[in-house]
Scaffold this motif. Structure first.
Motif, PDB file in Angstrom:
ATOM      1  N   PHE A   1     -20.542 -23.420  15.751  1.00  0.00           N
ATOM      2  CA  PHE A   1     -20.018 -22.749  15.902  1.00  0.00           C
ATOM      3  C   PHE A   1     -19.883 -21.688  16.342  1.00  0.00           C
ATOM      4  CE2 PHE A   1     -17.910 -27.017  16.786  1.00  0.00           C
ATOM      5  CZ  PHE A   1     -17.902 -26.797  18.371  1.00  0.00           C
ATOM      6  N   ALA A   2     -20.666 -21.069  14.838  1.00  0.00           N
ATOM      7  CA  ALA A   2     -21.132 -18.854  14.447  1.00  0.00           C
ATOM      8  C   ALA A   2     -21.736 -19.226  15.636  1.00  0.00           C
ATOM      9  CB  ALA A   2     -21.415 -19.015  13.590  1.00  0.00           C
ATOM     10  N   ILE A   3     -22.994 -19.473  16.047  1.00  0.00           N
ATOM     11  CA  ILE A   3     -24.353 -19.414  16.700  1.00  0.00           C
ATOM     12  C   ILE A   3     -24.193 -19.141  17.881  1.00  0.00           C
ATOM     13  CG2 ILE A   3     -26.401 -20.155  18.102  1.00  0.00           C
ATOM     14  CD1 ILE A   3     -26.946 -21.799  14.891  1.00  0.00           C
ATOM     15  N   GLN A   4     -22.896 -19.960  18.380  1.00  0.00           N
ATOM     16  CA  GLN A   4     -21.937 -19.592  19.484  1.00  0.00           C
ATOM     17  C   GLN A   4     -21.265 -18.698  19.770  1.00  0.00           C
ATOM     18  OE1 GLN A   4     -20.343 -23.283  21.205  1.00  0.00           O
ATOM     19  NE2 GLN A   4     -21.877 -23.792  22.235  1.00  0.00           N
ATOM     20  N   LYS A   5     -20.496 -18.127  18.727  1.00  0.00           N
ATOM     21  CA  LYS A   5     -19.792 -17.063  18.819  1.00  0.00           C
ATOM     22  C   LYS A   5     -20.397 -16.225  18.948  1.00  0.00           C
ATOM     23  CE  LYS A   5     -15.859 -14.779  18.589  1.00  0.00           C
ATOM     24  NZ  LYS A   5     -14.569 -14.869  19.493  1.00  0.00           N
ATOM     25  N   ASP A   6     -21.715 -16.166  18.254  1.00  0.00           N
ATOM     26  CA  ASP A   6     -23.415 -14.920  18.209  1.00  0.00           C
ATOM     27  C   ASP A   6     -23.517 -14.943  19.096  1.00  0.00           C
ATOM     28  OD1 ASP A   6     -23.847 -12.927  16.115  1.00  0.00           O
ATOM     29  OD2 ASP A   6     -25.750 -13.871  16.665  1.00  0.00           O
ATOM     30  N   SER A   7     -23.731 -15.814  20.728  1.00  0.00           N
ATOM     31  CA  SER A   7     -23.962 -15.015  22.095  1.00  0.00           C
ATOM     32  C   SER A   7     -25.128 -15.678  21.211  1.00  0.00           C
ATOM     33  CB  SER A   7     -23.507 -14.301  22.591  1.00  0.00           C
ATOM     34  OG  SER A   7     -22.773 -14.394  22.855  1.00  0.00           O
ATOM     35  N   SER A   8     -25.965 -16.752  20.362  1.00  0.00           N
ATOM     36  CA  SER A   8     -27.507 -16.918  20.097  1.00  0.00           C
ATOM     37  C   SER A   8     -28.071 -17.914  20.416  1.00  0.00           C
ATOM     38  CB  SER A   8     -27.308 -16.158  18.158  1.00  0.00           C
ATOM     39  OG  SER A   8     -27.149 -14.821  17.544  1.00  0.00           O
ATOM     40  N   CYS A   9     -29.438 -17.924  19.966  1.00  0.00           N
ATOM     41  CA  CYS A   9     -30.178 -19.584  20.260  1.00  0.00           C
ATOM     42  C   CYS A   9     -29.925 -20.272  19.339  1.00  0.00           C
ATOM     43  CB  CYS A   9     -30.836 -19.106  21.367  1.00  0.00           C
ATOM     44  SG  CYS A   9     -32.061 -20.536  21.339  1.00  0.00           S
ATOM     45  N   ILE A  10     -29.485 -21.909  19.796  1.00  0.00           N
ATOM     46  CA  ILE A  10     -29.212 -22.701  18.891  1.00  0.00           C
ATOM     47  C   ILE A  10     -30.849 -23.187  18.068  1.00  0.00           C
ATOM     48  CG2 ILE A  10     -29.375 -25.155  18.450  1.00  0.00           C
ATOM     49  CD1 ILE A  10     -26.923 -24.869  20.359  1.00  0.00           C
TER      50      ILE A  10
END
Length: 462
Positions: free
Chosen positions: A391-400
């Protein structure tokens, strides 16, 4: 009364399909299908004759190993194969095989090896030691195996000595996972001094239960095991110590005895110094043992080539499947991460700094994307993002994909199966000349009583 030789001619096709068929089942089948009464001894002798007809003589199969070793080394470049016999009696002692394709393919698998041993069911018995890895799709990757006459400290040292010869050039620190076996443990520390050795949690659970007889009651025994598991899975040293105090207080003397010679660095998340990617049990080795189950009754040379044949087929099959994968991650890992994203839809995620986030789940956890850390410790333990990190990665708009260990990616998986195992000429078409290649089978001593139906515990296990 029918003779064993006549009965064996009827059994030839059956033996190919069911190598582990029991003489008592042969007696029943002949009674049911033909209305004939045959003795157990006749059925037993007929089964052995049929096995010799199908697979050849078990004793002479040992002499074929010399030719097989040379054929393997010439047809599969980069392989490591060692055959040893007693210099005085010419009796077989041990054989180690690691195919070149497995050596190259393992470079792209996680640096984990699961070690286990299983008994052979052929006439001359023996033990088969397997070293199995895990690919990026959570499947087993058979790496190396050895056949030895006995499971003892000398053979364990010899096995790991040969493992070191193929693993040391790769320059990786390997984590070994096995049961709690004294000879095995000493061999790992001697041959791989920088590696880490983890004990199989399933074996430890069974050993702990054995400290408490049934008179303690099922509820109490299960409660003690549950406390032990809380210690094993505790992510921090503080949590481990709290759970350990509870375990010792409620378990009493039996659990104190159990923990005496059990270093916590070998079985707990909190104190383990290496990277075991969340693997707590020796399940990959169990999978390998099941995979070769039907081959264990064959003569030694046919069994070894049967393992090679299965390996060749498996690597070719996975190579074909991997070419069709479109995702960056292996299917199993992609499915795992997608399932995790469904857990906390209403969680509040807030940025603390450039790469640090607070995730308000059941509790507040801190996620550091730059260093791949989560205060729940699961990301560090398993090598792929925990649900908080996702969820932190999604908030950061980064690629999993960027935050997942490379060993779980499709590109690494394809590389691990990019190497093929070459065929070996049919041993039946080879003429053996000269007496210098004669290898006698190992001496076997028949055990008293009924044959075992369950795997015996390894040396050092309770």
């Amino acid at each position: 009364m029918m003779s064993s030789r006549i009965i064996s001619s009827v059994l030839v096709d059956r033996i190919q399909e069911e190598p582990f068929i029991k003489p008592i089942d042969i007696v029943k089948d002949f009674k049911q299908n033909y209305g004939l009464d045959i003795s157990y001894h006749t059925a037993w002798y007929a089964k052995n004759l049929a096995k010799s007809e199908v697979h050849g003589d078990e004793s002479s199969s040992y002499s074929q190993l010399v030719w097989y070793r040379d054929a393997l080394m010439s047809s599969n470049r980069g392989s490591h194969c060692v055959l040893e016999c007693d210099p005085k009696t010419s009796r077989f002692r041990r054989l180690f095989i690691c195919y070149g394709a497995c050596i190259e393919g393992f470079r792209w698998c996680r640096p984990l090896l699961f070690i286990d041993v299983t008994g052979l069911e052929s006439k001359h018995k023996g033990q088969l030691i397997g070293a199995t890895g895990k690919n990026g799709n959570q499947g087993s990757f058979p790496f190396a195996f050895a056949i030895v006459d006995l499971e003892n400290e000398e053979n364990w040292s010899w096995f790991f000595e040969n493992l070191a010869k193929v693993l040391t050039p790769q320059g990786r620190t390997i984590t070994f996972i096995s049961d709690h076996n004294k000879g095995l443990t000493e061999a790992v520390s001697n041959m791989f001094p920088t590696s880490h050795h983890a004990f199989c949690l399933q074996h430890l659970k069974q050993n702990l239960l054995s400290k408490y007889p049934s008179t303690y009651g099922k509820f109490f025994r299960d409660h003690i095991v549950d406390l032990f598991l809380k210690c094993a899975y505790a992510p921090t040293k503080a949590a481990f110590e709290v759970n350990m105090r509870n375990l010792k207080h409620e378990g009493g003397a039996p659990v104190m005895t159990f923990l005496e010679d059990l270093p916590k660095e070998s079985w707990s998340y909190a104190y383990f110094k290496g990277n075991r990617y969340g693997e707590m049990c020796n399940n990959a080795s169990e999978s390998f043992n099941s995979w070769i189950f039907e081959l264990r009754a064959l003569p030694i040379c046919q069994m070894v080539d049967g393992i090679r044949s299965k390996l060749k087929k498996m690597m070719a099959e996975w190579s074909r499947k991997a070419e069709q994968w479109c995702s960056v991650l292996c299917p199993m890992m992609e499915r795992t991460l997608n399932e995790r994203l469904m857990v906390g839809r209403n969680w509040n995620v807030s940025r603390c700094s450039a790469s640090v986030y607070d995730v308000q789940a059941e509790i507040c956890v801190k996620v550091d994307l730059a260093n791949r850390l989560c205060s729940c410790h699961e990301w560090q333990i398993k090598g792929f993002p925990c649900v908080h990190a996702l969820f932190a990665i999604q908030k950061d708009s980064s690629c999993i994909h960027e935050y997942t260990d490379d060993h779980f990616k499709s590109s690494y998986f394809r590389c691990s199966y990019a190497f093929s195992i070459s065929p070996i000429p049919d041993i039946k078409n080879v003429m053996h000349e000269g007496s210098e290649d004669v290898i006698m089978p190992p001496l076997t001593k028949k055990r008293r009583g009924r044959p075992r139906t369950k795997m015996p515990k390894s040396v050092g296990e309770v």
